[in-house]
Enzyme design. Structure first.
Site, short mmCIF file in Angstrom:
data_model
loop_
_atom_site.label_atom_id
_atom_site.label_comp_id
_atom_site.label_asym_id
_atom_site.label_seq_id
_atom_site.Cartn_x
_atom_site.Cartn_y
_atom_site.Cartn_z
CG ASP A 180 -2.17 -0.85 1.00
OD1 ASP A 180 -2.55 -1.07 -0.17
OD2 ASP A 180 -2.78 -1.29 2.00
N GLY A 181 2.02 1.22 0.66
CA GLY A 181 2.87 2.39 0.69
C GLY A 181 3.34 2.79 -0.70
CG ASN A 211 -3.34 5.93 3.74
OD1 ASN A 211 -4.33 5.69 3.05
ND2 ASN A 211 -2.46 5.00 4.05
CG ASP A 212 -2.56 8.58 8.07
OD1 ASP A 212 -1.43 8.96 7.77
OD2 ASP A 212 -2.81 7.39 8.39
#
Length: 266
Positions: A49-50, A122-123
């Protein structure tokens, strides 16, 4: 059709990348590895995912869709597993869908000036420094205080990021077709603090109070941390950019979530 493939650099993913390039070339695609994004019809990120997150963010600025091929462990954002490369033909034939994912802006403001402007898929995470001391984090929405929390930190995530650090910190899982911010405290010193979900048409402002000689940091999508002080204001708003993720399979978010979490338990 022109596609650029971006692998995470290690031997296993290099082999997978070579296999993807071979299959695309056989389908008549003009394909490059780590080639410039400009002029591409799509990009393929090979990794976890990264890797998909980093490539997709860059591609989103140009409006280019991204296909993630999972070579990691979970791969919530991936459109294919390494044993499903035969489905790459759907990408060439146009037999696929594109999911749009909202992103957020996280700006650091000091003395009325933006000193750091960042886009998150993401965040955005506020965390304490090296000392094992809690920090006080204030969250405001449209100028009104919503919560004041003493904790190790605070996560502001998108729906896409709800299955990442936010979920690990006890936050809710939110389907990525929603448009909202999820604010989740990290190890709060309280029995009542919970996640709060805000509509993405709101603007949030966060500030931090540190103990003496302690530092705080803002981390964007898990990247390098930016120091923040008591004078810093972190403003959160919806980004004008959207990440476009290619889906080659019919499974929906909840099926993927259940499958990935079951894989984690096994």
């Amino acid at each position: 059709m022109k596609i650029s493939v971006f692998p995470k650099l290690n031997s296993d993913e290099d082999r997978l990348c070579a296999e993807i390039v071979e299959k695309l070339s056989a389908l008549g695609v003009e394909v490059g590895v780590n080639a410039p994004l400009e002029g591409c019809d799509a990009v393929i990120a090979v990794g976890g995912d990264g890797t998909t997150l980093n490539v997709a963010k860059r591609a989103s600025i140009l409006g280019i869709p991204t296909l993630g091929v999972n070579a990691g462990r979970l791969g919530f954002m991936s459109g294919l597993e390494r044993n499903e490369l035969e489905l790459l033909s759907n990408l060439i034939s146009g037999n696929y869908k594109v999911e749009e994912r909202m992103m957020l802006n996280a700006d650091i403001v000091e003395n009325g000036k933006v000193i750091s402007s960042n886009i998150c898929l993401n965040d955005a995470v506020i965390s304490r420094g090296d000392l094992a001391r809690l920090i006080d984090i204030n969250v405001f929405c449209e100028g009104r205080e919503v919560t004041k929390t003493r904790a190790d930190g605070m996560i502001v995530s998108t729906p896409t990021g709800s299955t990442a650090y936010s979920m690990a910190a006890g936050g809710p899982v939110v389907s990525p077709d929603n448009s909202c911010f999820i604010v989740t405290p990290i190890c709060p010193h309280s029995l009542v603090n919970r996640s709060i979900v805000f509509s993405s048409d709101k603007e949030l402002e966060l500030s931090v109070g540190n103990d003496l000689n302690n530092n705080s940091f803002l981390s964007i999508d898990g990247a390098a941390s930016i120091p923040i002080t008591a004078e810093s204001r972190i403003t959160i708003s919806k980004s004008k950019y959207k990440t476009k993720l290619i889906k080659l399979k019919p499974d929906n978010f909840y099926e993927i979530l259940n499958k990935k979490l079951l894989e984690r338990r096994n």
